[in-house]
Design a protein around this motif. Structure first.
Motif, PDB file in Angstrom:
ATOM      1  N   THR A 189      15.942 -20.380 -47.938  1.00 57.40           N
ATOM      2  CA  THR A 189      15.631 -21.480 -48.655  1.00 57.40           C
ATOM      3  C   THR A 189      15.665 -22.208 -48.176  1.00 57.40           C
ATOM      4  O   THR A 189      17.559 -22.733 -48.773  1.00 57.40           O
TER       5      THR A 189
ATOM      6  N   VAL B  47      15.294  -6.669 -54.004  1.00 57.51           N
ATOM      7  CA  VAL B  47      15.448  -7.452 -53.710  1.00 57.51           C
ATOM      8  C   VAL B  47      17.471  -7.498 -53.824  1.00 57.51           C
ATOM      9  O   VAL B  47      17.793  -8.302 -55.486  1.00 57.51           O
TER      10      VAL B  47
ATOM     11  N   ASN C  95      16.555 -12.317 -50.044  1.00 55.69           N
ATOM     12  CA  ASN C  95      16.711 -13.959 -50.175  1.00 55.69           C
ATOM     13  C   ASN C  95      17.979 -14.621 -50.323  1.00 55.69           C
ATOM     14  O   ASN C  95      18.223 -14.226 -51.730  1.00 55.69           O
TER      15      ASN C  95
ATOM     16  N   GLU D 197      23.039 -17.305 -53.923  1.00 56.77           N
ATOM     17  CA  GLU D 197      22.761 -18.453 -54.072  1.00 56.77           C
ATOM     18  C   GLU D 197      23.538 -19.656 -53.642  1.00 56.77           C
ATOM     19  O   GLU D 197      25.121 -19.053 -54.237  1.00 56.77           O
TER      20      GLU D 197
ATOM     21  N   ASN E 104      19.586 -11.255 -53.938  1.00 55.93           N
ATOM     22  CA  ASN E 104      19.045 -12.626 -54.303  1.00 55.93           C
ATOM     23  C   ASN E 104      20.728 -13.850 -53.934  1.00 55.93           C
ATOM     24  O   ASN E 104      21.413 -12.945 -54.738  1.00 55.93           O
TER      25      ASN E 104
ATOM     26  N   ASP F 223      19.150 -18.792 -50.824  1.00 59.56           N
ATOM     27  CA  ASP F 223      18.796 -20.363 -51.175  1.00 59.56           C
ATOM     28  C   ASP F 223      20.515 -20.711 -51.168  1.00 59.56           C
ATOM     29  O   ASP F 223      21.330 -21.103 -51.537  1.00 59.56           O
TER      30      ASP F 223
ATOM     31  N   VAL G 223      15.149 -14.280 -45.825  1.00 61.45           N
ATOM     32  CA  VAL G 223      14.613 -15.398 -46.099  1.00 61.45           C
ATOM     33  C   VAL G 223      15.515 -15.909 -46.837  1.00 61.45           C
ATOM     34  O   VAL G 223      15.852 -16.115 -47.683  1.00 61.45           O
TER      35      VAL G 223
ATOM     36  N   TYR H 171      18.422  -5.250 -43.313  1.00 61.33           N
ATOM     37  CA  TYR H 171      17.741  -5.748 -44.400  1.00 61.33           C
ATOM     38  C   TYR H 171      16.436  -5.214 -43.701  1.00 61.33           C
ATOM     39  O   TYR H 171      15.727  -5.800 -42.551  1.00 61.33           O
TER      40      TYR H 171
ATOM     41  N   ASN I 124      14.935  -6.346 -49.950  1.00 58.68           N
ATOM     42  CA  ASN I 124      14.379  -8.011 -48.756  1.00 58.68           C
ATOM     43  C   ASN I 124      15.955  -8.773 -49.063  1.00 58.68           C
ATOM     44  O   ASN I 124      16.385  -8.571 -50.057  1.00 58.68           O
TER      45      ASN I 124
ATOM     46  N   LYS J  74      13.765  -7.706 -44.693  1.00 60.42           N
ATOM     47  CA  LYS J  74      13.531  -9.280 -44.088  1.00 60.42           C
ATOM     48  C   LYS J  74      14.699  -9.914 -44.363  1.00 60.42           C
ATOM     49  O   LYS J  74      15.438  -9.480 -45.991  1.00 60.42           O
TER      50      LYS J  74
ATOM     51  N   GLU K 294      13.705 -15.491 -41.753  1.00 58.97           N
ATOM     52  CA  GLU K 294      12.248 -16.672 -42.300  1.00 58.97           C
ATOM     53  C   GLU K 294      13.134 -17.467 -42.678  1.00 58.97           C
ATOM     54  O   GLU K 294      14.166 -17.688 -43.876  1.00 58.97           O
TER      55      GLU K 294
END
Length: 116
Positions: free
Chosen positions: A85, A14, A50, A18, A16, A52, A83, A79, A48, A81, A109
């Protein structure tokens, strides 16, 4: 001023990211450069992504093309997925949804969280 933090979780495959604040053109270009340095040693197709966005402000109209370019870059990097947030911010959610559709991100998503 916008800020960003990039962290690779190799064990869970993953990346990440931010994001916080309001990004200027310069902030956006710095974040893209840092992103490219971060992904250089990994196979993004196994990861994936992610992101933020809970502390991210709605993007100013003049920065939207840069944001759209970032989403296109994520698509190109393949990627599994992606996501995003968000905190309960319907304007930002609509903006990101529209840009994701515009670049053809089928694996995007968007999750809205509500904090009290």
């Amino acid at each position: 001023m916008g800020s960003f933090i990039l962290k690779t979780d190799a064990a869970n495959k993953v990346l990440n990211i931010e994001l916080e604040g309001s990004f200027s053109q310069e902030d956006g270009l710095r974040s893209i450069s840092a992103y490219q340095d971060t992904i250089a040693p990994i196979n993004t197709q196994e990861y994936n992504l992610n992101i933020d966005c809970k502390k991210l402000n709605v993007t100013a109209p003049e920065i939207v093309p840069l944001l759209e370019g970032c989403l296109a870059l994520f698509k190109k990097d393949g990627y599994k997925k992606i996501v995003l947030t968000l905190e309960n911010n319907s304007i930002l959610k609509m903006q990101l949804s529209r840009l994701g559709r515009a670049v053809g991100l089928d694996n995007l998503e968007i999750i809205s969280t509500v904090t009290t």
